[in-house]
Design an enzyme around this catalytic site. Structure first.
Site, mmCIF file in Angstrom:
data_model
loop_
_atom_site.group_PDB
_atom_site.id
_atom_site.type_symbol
_atom_site.label_atom_id
_atom_site.label_comp_id
_atom_site.label_asym_id
_atom_site.label_seq_id
_atom_site.Cartn_x
_atom_site.Cartn_y
_atom_site.Cartn_z
ATOM 1 C CD1 TRP B 358 43.121 -58.435 -6.041
ATOM 2 C CD2 TRP B 358 41.482 -57.984 -7.476
ATOM 3 N NE1 TRP B 358 43.525 -57.392 -6.833
ATOM 4 C CE2 TRP B 358 42.541 -57.090 -7.717
ATOM 5 C CE3 TRP B 358 40.336 -57.880 -8.252
ATOM 6 C CZ2 TRP B 358 42.494 -56.107 -8.711
ATOM 7 C CZ3 TRP B 358 40.294 -56.894 -9.245
ATOM 8 C CH2 TRP B 358 41.361 -56.029 -9.464
ATOM 9 C CD GLU B 489 48.017 -53.123 -5.307
ATOM 10 O OE1 GLU B 489 49.001 -53.340 -6.039
ATOM 11 O OE2 GLU B 489 47.558 -53.953 -4.503
#
Lengths: 771, 771
Positions: B358, B489
């Site tokens: 992304w 993350e």
């Protein structure tokens, strides 16, 4: 689910040759004696589908970890039970044609596992490619009377020809693990030796340096007598030793090979003695002879059955199943060696590496406590005591200090082997199960001395872990435990898993109790333990108390249930009844994220806690939680149904209890989960025993009193089980009309049956009718 | 962090031989042209530490997935950019002794990357083991004027001897990826061919069957003229072709090898034409000659710099860094081929497989939109459009239906390649970024027609995904999205990640807007799209509306901030200031569970959302969230600081903005994260551009108006950057006294500068002083 095995009370029987099920049968018909385990591979060559498996307890290999993406803290290796030397092999040739069922037309094939006497039998007639018809009957067992030895009787008869029969009994360590991460072989040859009618292979595991000497001696009989043969060709190859004998054979003439084998490992002897010890063991077996060894085996098994058998009348399938489970448990672990433990698949396959999981403490311990001498359960506990230092190191790797211990999720020697972060680092409830086992053992056996000797040190390490693993939330003014995976592994990395938080609090409190007990009963020991652990009792226990009092235990007022973890009630609260059949099992049909965000439970956390601490909760609480969680549980762990069976029985939900019992009883025999080919679910077998004895039998300990609250499933005529209890040996027989208890000891014992106190006089039987 | 490279405005310079940094330099001095990429490996043999790397855009290999524990839904393979044929190789021998810097005493070693003209130069003096002293000067480049070709000038001079010089220019496809999961080689030889002064290797990738023909033609010059040589030995080996030339050489005499190479892949030609096309390209280059090719290269780069350069006066290190980033971005992706994309490491290493993340949509797109023609950004979007069908299949594998599309986390051809469940299945915000890119592209370029042509179909697939991925919580009477991993993350499998939930709502609303727009502007297209997608507009959009209105967006009243995800505020709310220096970076010091349950943020979710949708929030809200999340962010993603730089600049926190800019500007040049040896952080380089242009330059689009709100870091004298904007080409120069804007187009443009509307007349310059 398969249904190709015959129902029988004492035997497992396969009739007809089912090569497509061969790996399943190889698992089911496994034999073992706690020291060695052997899948039901064929003695003669077989090129069909098969998982070759011979295992030696305690001998493992650290296979280099394989992961997609490395995370800090992952262990370098996964310890695996090793596929060890093949000791069963007997190659058979007729006029140069090798007997191999994969190449033959097979008829009259029958495999039988005799659980009463502890042996495996196989017979068949084979028509070879060249048209030779031959009959074979083989029997073998791993001796539990002399656990270094094993024996095989292999009888072969040509049915439509005469010619040359070549027999090659051999030992081969040229084997590998099918699940090897990098496709390597784990054994190095140290020595290969052949003598007349004997062959030995001494091999060493790479990295771990275990040595195992596997040897055999054989004799050939005809018409009941050993025959001589002119010469035998001795064959030595890499990691292989065997003897080839050529014999003339006549149509209809039976030739019997007796092969006596031994597996001797460096766990028990110095390396330099292994060959001699192996030779001694082989000679011992040879001298004793097959028939006498067989008689000893039957007698030894009879002693086990006398203590551990469960009798179910009126339901052969159930009878067969429970005996199969007990049989396999005792083939896996006998409790004589505190360095050994119970792998989830025992010695019946490679999966899960034969390593130790929390299954041992949570499921297997009660079985061994009730059916074996007290030292067996104690040895299971001492196993973890011996790993305490490694558990402290393991916690250190994850950032904990000051003697905090985190026992590994999966281990062979005390070091962590697993490598999924959500399990390895987060399924920390295992630490609580290890503390609980100490409590459970002492509660059951009354062996309070265990605390001072071993238990307290372990408890301090575990309590320290919990004290560091939680944090104080300023916002909520509560202690919390974030980032865990509970027994319900269908939720990962959740916060405030009720079971884990509750268990943590319990551990802190129980450790404080244990401290108080040891201070009172053995103050000298306490000083020694405190010194060794550099235990700052005052400050540490004050902190534990604060945490125990301030821990957040998620509870929902409206539903009156404990909340599995933060956010659980925000889910779409479906029940299993909403799940279309074609979506099950969800672990085969759904991607992992879908499983995680669904409400469905693999095995119920909260109910596991209520089972462990049943007497801390009133019946209404048990019921509300059971009624909320049970309908959302898919039981995709074989360890799940037993807990539900016990609670269902406790709550008078008899149909549910029986249904839950059925879920695991024949799990492997009927290959319910399509995975029996990988090996048997050994630790789940203890769960089945729990479902029968603690569930249907309603056996529990409450305030030092043994209680029974049994019922009989409709189909059954009687249920009888035996348990040891603090020096007593009690037989319980449940019939349609009531409960009969036989106290086989001399002393008198007060128990509670169906809610009423009953005094059991020594060596007598008491009947309590159902109301 | 290293500091061995010299600072220079237009060049990267290494002086002195640093074999210990060789892999780092190989990354930094990489050259490429969007079609091929080449690490700065040596032409001559080198047995020292090196990561050999030649890459051909779009040619990948599906390496079989390697995981520890398989989860349902994992992809079967990980697509990897392939290490392709070595086309730079020129083996040099003197009297049979091979030149190899690993065996030599090296002096006067210098490596220089000339970014202005786009070439790599290297020179050194080597003393061989046998005492021969030799000087080498090499220059090479991958042509951007003719992107199938490349050229090398390699000059060698014996300094203290005369004798035989053997020169072997070659092509070798006998290469492998160092990160191969199972240590295999990925290429098969199809053809090896040598001709006079030429060599060709045609190789095919296993499984994917891409073919690449790599060829070369060479000439040898002395004193400026091509020399003839009596004969050359042609060498053909497996996947290898070369020519060996023996020459007499004299002390002090320079011999120059010109090697012209080409890489031609089956992406662009039929297999049967590859050799011919390769030969054509090689001949084309040979005929043009090195000097002319070099001149074309310099001119082509000049055109790029004219449009994309950023000028920083007063800070050479910063000047060098920003040019390096722009240079490497354009070496990686030129935007001419909609099948290609931008791997996180471009063509400078194997890590992350060269696949698309992304990063492209969130970070790279704005760079290419502002510095290149509109079709470049459009091609980046079309890349995803072409993958829509695969994204629908991918969602199907995870249980979604009815045309819901989930774009992969990591992909080469549209299929998912990643295999960590918490990323692959849960880091679904990527789907939002792909929708956002469509919005961002149209907002920036004004290309509304893109919606009907490509955009709407993608938006419908994405909106359908969100509509299915959320669920309605009866308890909370809200729609929720459980089980996600956000851009941060360092949190996995969380519920109601604010960024993800907000983005999902935005996608649903934007898709509805896009529908309305296409209905109004191109109703025929709408009918076609609806038919193709079997779109039930009425019911689906009604449902979207309900979800968008009812989505739970966690917010804390007391703090006045959006809550990263459920439970975040229950953590121990430390700040990075509480972290001892020896604990950082936490991803190298802490186990994963500890990272997860800590408050520390890898890159801030909430701030990413506020950056994307800045104009939907008032300044006080931006400030409260920034002040809460920034101090908790450890920026251990190279994509993190740019967003913080932009927001900090927006909030007038100039020191923080500059600090954040510095975090990534020289990330690779100074090997800040000790991982430049794996390749350059290509996509992060776009982040640095964002930090300069959108952060320090304060460039943004608000209601179709271009705005600038720049400031100058203290150390800098001026900052100038150029952007394209809807047919305009605007140069911005920030000085101590104000902002100068030059409108290079003919038309007049209204912009907003420092909060004031300014009219920029065509081809003129406007100065706006700081207040």
């Amino acid at each position: 689910m398969k249904n190709y095995l015959l129902h029988d009370e004492w035997k497992i029987i396969e009739e007809g040759f089912n090569p497509e099920y061969n790996r399943i049968s190889e698992s089911i018909f496994s034999i073992g004696n706690g020291r060695i385990g052997q899948r039901a591979n064929f003695e003669e060559d077989y090129t069909g589908d098969s998982l070759q498996g011979s295992y030696v307890a305690g001998v493992y290999y650290p296979d280099k970890t394989r992961v997609g993406w490395w995370k800090n803290g992952y262990p370098e290796y996964f310890a695996k039970v090793l596929n060890a030397a093949n000791w069963i092999g007997i190659r058979i040739d007729f006029d140069g044609e090798t007997l191999n069922l994969a190449d033959c037309q097979v008829s009259a094939f029958r495999r039988e596992l005799n659980m009463r006497e502890g042996y495996l039998e196989r017979s068949f007639t084979a028509l070879t490619k060249s048209g030779k018809k031959v009959k074979v009957a083989a029997r073998r067992f791993c001796s539990i009377a002399d656990d270094e030895t094993a024996a095989i009787r292999y009888a072969v008869t040509p049915l439509n020809f005469s010619g040359t029969l070549t027999i090659t009994p051999y030992i081969s360590a040229d084997v590998k693990n099918q699940d090897s991460n990098y496709d390597e072989k784990f054994w190095l040859e140290i020595m290969v030796k052949t003598k007349k009618k004997q062959a030995y292979v001494l091999a060493e595991t790479k990295k771990t340096g275990f040595q195992v000497c596997t040897g055999m001696k054989f004799a050939i009989h005809r018409e009941g007598k050993e025959i001589d043969f002119p010469s035998s060709l001795r064959i030595q190859k890499e990691k292989y030793a065997g003897c080839t004998v050529d014999l003339k054979c006549k149509e209809g003439q039976e030739t019997v090979v007796y092969k006596y084998a031994a597996n001797i490992s460096s766990l028990n002897y110095p390396n330099e003695d292994l060959y001699e010890k192996c030779k001694e063991a082989v000679d011992r077996a040879f001298t004793k002879g097959f028939d006498q060894m067989m008689a000893d085996q039957a007698a030894a098994w009879q002693r086990k059955w006398d203590e551990a058998d469960i009798l179910i009348e009126g339901d052969v399938a159930a009878q067969q199943a429970i005996r199969f489970n007990i049989f396999q448990l005792y083939q896996t672990y006998t409790g004589e060696d505190e360095r050994l433990n119970i792998g989830p698949k025992g010695f019946t396959g490679e999966k899960y590496g034969g390593s130790t999981y929390w299954d041992t403490e949570a499921y297997c311990l009660p079985f061994y406590m009730a059916t074996a001498d007290q030292h067996v359960g104690r040895n299971l506990l001492v196993y973890r005591y011996k790993h305490l230092e490694k558990a402290i190191e393991n916690a250190g790797k994850l950032g904990f200090s000051n003697g905090a211990a985190l026992y590994p999720m999966v281990t062979m020697n005390g070091e962590e082997c697993h490598n999924e972060w959500e399990i390895t680092f987060e399924e920390i409830h295992r630490n609580g199960a290890i503390a609980y086992a100490i409590f459970d053992y002492i509660r059951y056996t009354g062996d309070q001395g265990y605390l001072a000797e071993y238990g307290l040190e372990v408890l301090i390490g575990i309590a320290r872990f919990w004290a560091q693993r939680c944090h104080y939330s300023q916002r909520r003014k509560k202690y919390m435990i974030h980032g865990v995976t509970g027994p319900n592994e269908y939720e990962n990395n959740v916060n405030n898993n009720w079971y884990t938080n509750y268990l943590a609090v319990w551990c802190l409190k129980y450790t404080a109790e244990a401290l108080a007990h040891v201070r009172k009963t053995n103050p000298t020991a306490l000083v020694a333990i405190a010194n060794k652990a550099r235990f700052d009792e005052e400050n540490e226990t004050r902190n534990w108390k604060k945490i125990a009092a301030g821990m957040y235990l998620p509870h929902d007022e409206k539903l009156g249930v404990f909340v599995q973890h933060d956010g659980f009630l925000d889910k779409d609260l479906l029940t299993v009844a909403d799940l279309p059949a074609d979506q099950r099992p969800i672990n085969q049909k759904w991607s992992w994220d879908r499983i995680l965000r669904s409400v469905f439970i693999k095995q119920a956390d909260v109910l596991q806690g209520l089972y462990f601490f049943e007497d801390k909760f009133d019946e209404a609480t048990l019921r509300r939680n059971f009624d909320f969680y049970e309908p959302r549980t898919v039981h995709e762990s074989s360890l799940s149904p037993c807990v539900h069976a016990i609670l269902a029985a406790r709550l008078g939900k008899r149909d549910k209890a029986y249904e839950m019992y059925l879920r695991t009883a024949r799990l492997d025999l009927d290959d319910y989960n399509n995975d029996t080919e990988d090996g048997l679910h050994i630790t789940s077998m203890a769960g089945t025993w729990l479902a029968v004895v603690k569930g249907l039998g309603g056996m529990r300990v409450h305030k030092d009193i043994l209680e029974f609250d049994p019922f009989l499933p409709e189909k059954w005529e009687t249920l009888s089980f035996k348990i040891r209890w603090r020096g007593f040996f009690i037989e319980t027989k449940v019939t349609r009309s009531g409960v009969v208890l036989i106290n086989h000891a001399d002393g008198t014992l007060d128990v509670k049956v169906l809610g009423t106190k009953v005094r059991l006089k020594g060596n007598s039987q008491t009947e309590i009718p159902f109301k």
